[in-house]
Design a protein around this motif. Structure first.
Motif, short mmCIF file in Angstrom:
data_model
loop_
_atom_site.label_atom_id
_atom_site.label_comp_id
_atom_site.label_asym_id
_atom_site.label_seq_id
_atom_site.Cartn_x
_atom_site.Cartn_y
_atom_site.Cartn_z
N PHE A 127 2.68 11.54 0.41
CA PHE A 127 2.04 12.69 -0.23
C PHE A 127 2.66 14.02 0.21
O PHE A 127 2.63 14.99 -0.53
N LYS A 128 3.26 14.02 1.39
CA LYS A 128 3.86 15.25 1.92
C LYS A 128 5.37 15.29 1.76
O LYS A 128 5.99 16.35 1.91
N ASP A 129 5.97 14.17 1.46
CA ASP A 129 7.42 14.08 1.30
C ASP A 129 7.87 14.88 0.08
O ASP A 129 7.42 14.65 -1.04
N GLU A 130 8.76 15.83 0.27
CA GLU A 130 9.30 16.64 -0.83
C GLU A 130 10.47 15.88 -1.47
O GLU A 130 11.62 16.15 -1.19
N PHE A 131 10.14 14.94 -2.33
CA PHE A 131 11.17 14.05 -2.88
C PHE A 131 11.53 14.37 -4.32
O PHE A 131 12.27 13.63 -4.95
N PHE A 132 11.05 15.50 -4.86
CA PHE A 132 11.41 15.87 -6.22
C PHE A 132 11.39 17.39 -6.36
O PHE A 132 10.97 18.11 -5.45
N SER A 156 0.86 -1.18 0.00
CA SER A 156 0.00 0.00 0.00
C SER A 156 0.89 1.23 0.00
O SER A 156 2.02 1.20 0.53
N ILE A 157 0.40 2.31 -0.56
CA ILE A 157 1.18 3.55 -0.57
C ILE A 157 1.45 4.03 0.85
O ILE A 157 2.44 4.72 1.11
N TRP A 158 0.60 3.62 1.80
CA TRP A 158 0.79 4.04 3.19
C TRP A 158 1.90 3.26 3.88
O TRP A 158 2.22 3.54 5.05
N ASP A 159 2.51 2.29 3.21
CA ASP A 159 3.67 1.60 3.78
C ASP A 159 4.82 2.56 3.99
O ASP A 159 5.73 2.28 4.78
N PHE A 160 4.81 3.70 3.30
CA PHE A 160 5.85 4.71 3.51
C PHE A 160 5.67 5.42 4.85
O PHE A 160 6.61 6.02 5.37
N GLY A 161 4.46 5.39 5.38
CA GLY A 161 4.17 6.05 6.65
C GLY A 161 3.12 7.13 6.50
O GLY A 161 2.95 7.70 5.42
N LYS A 162 2.41 7.40 7.57
CA LYS A 162 1.40 8.46 7.55
C LYS A 162 1.87 9.71 8.27
O LYS A 162 1.49 10.83 7.92
N LEU A 163 2.69 9.53 9.29
CA LEU A 163 3.25 10.67 10.01
C LEU A 163 4.65 10.96 9.51
O LEU A 163 4.93 12.02 8.96
N PHE A 164 5.52 9.97 9.67
CA PHE A 164 6.88 10.09 9.15
C PHE A 164 6.96 9.34 7.83
O PHE A 164 6.52 8.20 7.73
N GLY A 165 7.50 9.97 6.81
CA GLY A 165 7.63 9.34 5.52
C GLY A 165 6.37 9.42 4.68
O GLY A 165 6.27 8.74 3.65
#
Length: 238
Positions: free
Chosen positions: A116-121, A104-113
């Motif tokens: 959708f909020k991670d500025e990765f680009f 799931s996309i939420w495997d990245f985390g909901k609070l940390f990581g």
């Protein structure tokens, strides 16, 4: 159970005078997106997309080179096409950083990581996130509710990722047993669809509902959202 019904809401983006070439993304989608259920849904061959990651990253690098002054000079439709394609392509890249170890996309985390909020680009001359594209620019600048049917969050519950670039996706909704059952998107972003009853009424025939006023209140059900990864498996139904 009532048959699933589809509203096809397509945003058309003119090619004439187009200021950015999305053909690389278009070809990646055509090769790696599997359309299911007669065009009502789709899944992504992430394993195959991973083998073409260099091509994907080349396309993303091109997106990142576009500065805000250049972007602002484009017509509105070209700006929206650029942003929608950017959202979907960067989302695929995000998934590939963990694939196949992701359910799931939420495997990245909901609070940390939070994916959708991670500025990765980088986009429009700044570090950016997927939320920046969707909420900071698309929803704020254009006031076009159909964008919710175009951006894809790599989940089964999302509107389908189309097998071509710069076009909106489709959204499943249905009318059954005197009740209108619609995507949770209409609840999360209800202010974008006001007046909601009038919005639904436009598509009453497509939903199989009686003509006239569409049901609201207790007669309106928001369907559960399926956050499972929209990955194509060899055993997936066709």
């Amino acid at each position: 159970m009532a048959a699933r019904l589809v509203i096809a809401l397509v945003l058309f983006f003119p090619v004439a005078g187009f200021s950015f070439d999305h053909e690389a993304w278009n070809q990646l989608l055509r090769r790696n997106v599997v359309v299911l259920e007669g065009g009502k849904a789709s899944q992504v061959r992430y394993d195959a997309m991973a083998k073409e990651r260099a091509a994907l990253q080349g396309y993303l690098a091109g997106l990142s080179r576009v500065g805000e002054p250049e972007f602002d000079a484009w017509p509105k439709a070209e700006q929206m096409a650029f942003l929608i394609n950017a959202y979907n392509a960067f989302m695929v890249e995000k998934v590939l950083t963990r694939y196949p170890d992701i359910g799931s996309i939420w495997d990245f985390g909901k609070l940390f990581g939070n994916p959708f909020k991670d500025e990765f680009f980088t986009l429009l001359g700044r570090r950016a996130s997927l939320d920046f594209i969707e909420h900071g620019v698309l929803r704020k600048r254009y006031r076009e509710p159909r964008i919710h049917f175009a951006v894809n969050c790599a989940s089964v519950g999302c509107p389908m990722l189309r097998e071509e670039a710069y076009a909106a996706a489709r959204l499943r909704n249905r009318y059954a047993g005197g009740r209108l059952e619609v995507s949770k998107i209409f609840d999360w972003y209800k202010e974008d669809f006001e007046p909601r009853e009038a919005y639904f009424a436009r598509y009453a025939a497509a939903l199989g509902a009686p003509s006239g006023r569409m049901p609201t209140g207790r007669s309106l059900l928001f369907l559960d959202y399926d956050w499972s990864l929209n990955a194509y498996r060899s055993s997936s139904p066709r």
